[in-house]
Design a protein around this motif. Structure first.
Motif, short mmCIF file in Angstrom:
data_model
loop_
_atom_site.label_atom_id
_atom_site.label_comp_id
_atom_site.label_asym_id
_atom_site.label_seq_id
_atom_site.Cartn_x
_atom_site.Cartn_y
_atom_site.Cartn_z
N ILE A 334 36.48 6.10 -26.50
CA ILE A 334 36.38 6.79 -25.39
C ILE A 334 35.30 7.19 -24.69
O ILE A 334 34.77 6.83 -23.92
CB ILE A 334 37.74 7.61 -25.21
CG1 ILE A 334 39.01 7.06 -25.43
CG2 ILE A 334 37.62 8.47 -24.00
CD1 ILE A 334 40.19 8.01 -25.37
N VAL A 335 34.67 8.09 -25.71
CA VAL A 335 33.28 8.66 -25.43
C VAL A 335 32.22 7.78 -25.28
O VAL A 335 31.60 7.85 -24.20
CB VAL A 335 32.97 9.51 -26.50
CG1 VAL A 335 31.50 10.39 -26.42
CG2 VAL A 335 33.78 10.89 -26.57
N LEU A 336 32.21 6.55 -25.87
CA LEU A 336 31.18 5.50 -25.80
C LEU A 336 31.22 4.96 -24.48
O LEU A 336 30.45 4.65 -23.58
CB LEU A 336 31.34 4.60 -26.83
CG LEU A 336 30.80 4.92 -28.36
CD1 LEU A 336 30.76 3.91 -29.34
CD2 LEU A 336 29.18 5.21 -28.07
N ILE A 337 32.77 4.39 -24.24
CA ILE A 337 32.76 3.88 -22.92
C ILE A 337 32.51 4.77 -21.59
O ILE A 337 31.82 4.22 -20.91
CB ILE A 337 34.24 3.49 -23.00
CG1 ILE A 337 34.65 2.38 -23.76
CG2 ILE A 337 34.46 2.80 -21.56
CD1 ILE A 337 36.05 1.97 -23.92
N VAL A 338 33.02 5.82 -21.63
CA VAL A 338 32.83 6.67 -20.52
C VAL A 338 31.38 7.20 -20.30
O VAL A 338 30.73 7.23 -19.19
CB VAL A 338 33.67 7.95 -20.70
CG1 VAL A 338 33.55 9.09 -19.29
CG2 VAL A 338 35.26 7.74 -20.65
N LEU A 339 30.65 7.48 -21.48
CA LEU A 339 29.28 7.98 -21.52
C LEU A 339 28.71 6.70 -20.93
O LEU A 339 27.28 6.92 -20.28
CB LEU A 339 28.81 8.35 -22.72
CG LEU A 339 27.31 9.12 -22.90
CD1 LEU A 339 27.24 10.12 -21.95
CD2 LEU A 339 27.13 9.25 -24.39
#
Length: 358
Positions: A334-339
């Protein structure tokens, strides 16, 4: 024969309005070559992409998103497990394959390997129902990506059409349409999602549509809420751009030639605010993904057993002390996609926004 002399500079007449050529110095050969060099012909999009490729954070985000897309496409073709299937060894269900650590095998699998069999490793272990966790994370990433892209396209379509009409016609039309936007801004989106999910479960039957049945009433209601509520920001942005652009001379010229309003908006106005639309759409994708993950985390996401990154993180809370990696894996994705989408949106803004371009 002697070399011909350069033509003498004619002397300026006192009463002539011509320039005095004797006051000018001839350009050297090097200066002439510099004058001949012209910049390469390019388009607005190509020039913006060239600037985007010079942004290391934006390029890194594109690489991360490309790797995630490749993972979502290739992994289900390679990994023999399914997102809902229990682990089986030689066709027999393995009851001991629960909550395995990454690259760990159950007793039955280890015995099968010792006998010469081959077992595909559990890259992220298994869950409490003996399902491979890696393939569930991959399918959860698929769901989050699909929700982000489709919701953003829905917001883009409705917002651009609504904002274009309000901004172009102005006057009473603009006033009425913007008051509707103000009313929609005041509606609580989470409450409407819950209400729609309850109504759909009681009134609609999705058994005739396998894809809709897999998504469930919660996810369908979330798409409807995105289409009903989340487009207002895009509409306001497009309206503000069109209010400025429609005063330009080429729009007035198009009106004078008898062009219809729809053609003027499509051919003359929207192409001149396409950079703002691209940037807003890119920034909308991480917002939609985060909203889907949040709703799935509280139990309002896709229907079971279809996984979502938010639902995987929610299910991992019960065993957070014993199996913390089951929460780490979906959270990191989730962090990778959003960032990555946020950094890509910032890069697109720096590359395509005329106010920020050097």
């Amino acid at each position: 024969m002697a070399a011909t002399k350069e033509a003498a500079v004619p002397k300026k007449n006192k009463f002539s309005l011509q320039l005095d050529l004797s006051k000018f110095q001839k350009a050297s050969d090097e200066e002439k070559k510099q004058a001949d060099v012209m910049s390469e012909s390019t388009t607005f999009f190509r020039d913006g992409m060239r600037k985007l490729m010079k942004n290391p954070l934006a390029v890194g985000s594109i690489v991360v998103l490309a790797l995630l897309l490749i993972m979502m496409i290739v992994v289900p073709m390679i990994v023999p497990y399914t997102y809902s299937g229990m682990i089986k060894v030689n066709g027999v269900r393995d009851p001991g394959a629960k909550n395995l650590q990454p690259f760990e095998y159950s007793q039955m699998e280890q015995q099968y390997i010792d006998e010469g069999g081959k077992v595909f490793p559990h890259i992220m272990g298994t869950d409490e129902l003996s399902r491979d966790y890696f393939i569930r994370v991959v399918y959860g990433t698929r769901v989050s990506f699909a929700v982000g892209i489709l919701a953003s396209l829905l917001v883009l379509l409705i917002g651009v059409i609504y904002g274009s009409i309000a901004g172009y016609f102005g006057g009473k039309v603009d006033m009425i349409m913007m008051r509707i936007v103000d009313i929609i801004y005041s509606l609580p989106d989470l409450l409407i999602i819950i209400l729609l999910a309850v109504v759909f479960k009681e009134t609609l039957d999705f058994s005739a549509y396998p894809l809709l049945q897999k998504l469930g009433a919660n996810m369908i209601s979330m798409f409807l809420v995105f289409g009903l509520l989340y487009w207002v920001g895009m509409a306001r942005l497009v309206r503000g751009q069109i209010l400025t652009i429609k005063q330009n001379e080429y729009v007035l010229a198009a009106r004078a030639t008898g062009a219809k309003s729809g053609r003027i908006i499509r051919k003359h106005i929207l192409p001149n605010c396409i950079s703002v639309i691209i940037i807003a759409t890119a920034m909308q994708i991480p917002s939609a993904i985060f909203t889907e993950s949040y709703l799935s985390f509280i139990g309002l996401g896709v229907a079971l057993p279809m996984p979502s990154l938010g639902s995987l993180a929610s299910a991992a809370r019960s065993g957070m002390q014993s199996y913390p990696l089951k929460l780490v894996f979906p959270a990191v994705i989730i962090v990778l996609i959003v960032l990555a989408f946020n950094l890509l949106g910032d890069g697109l803004r720096d590359a395509f926004d005329p106010k920020l371009r050097k």
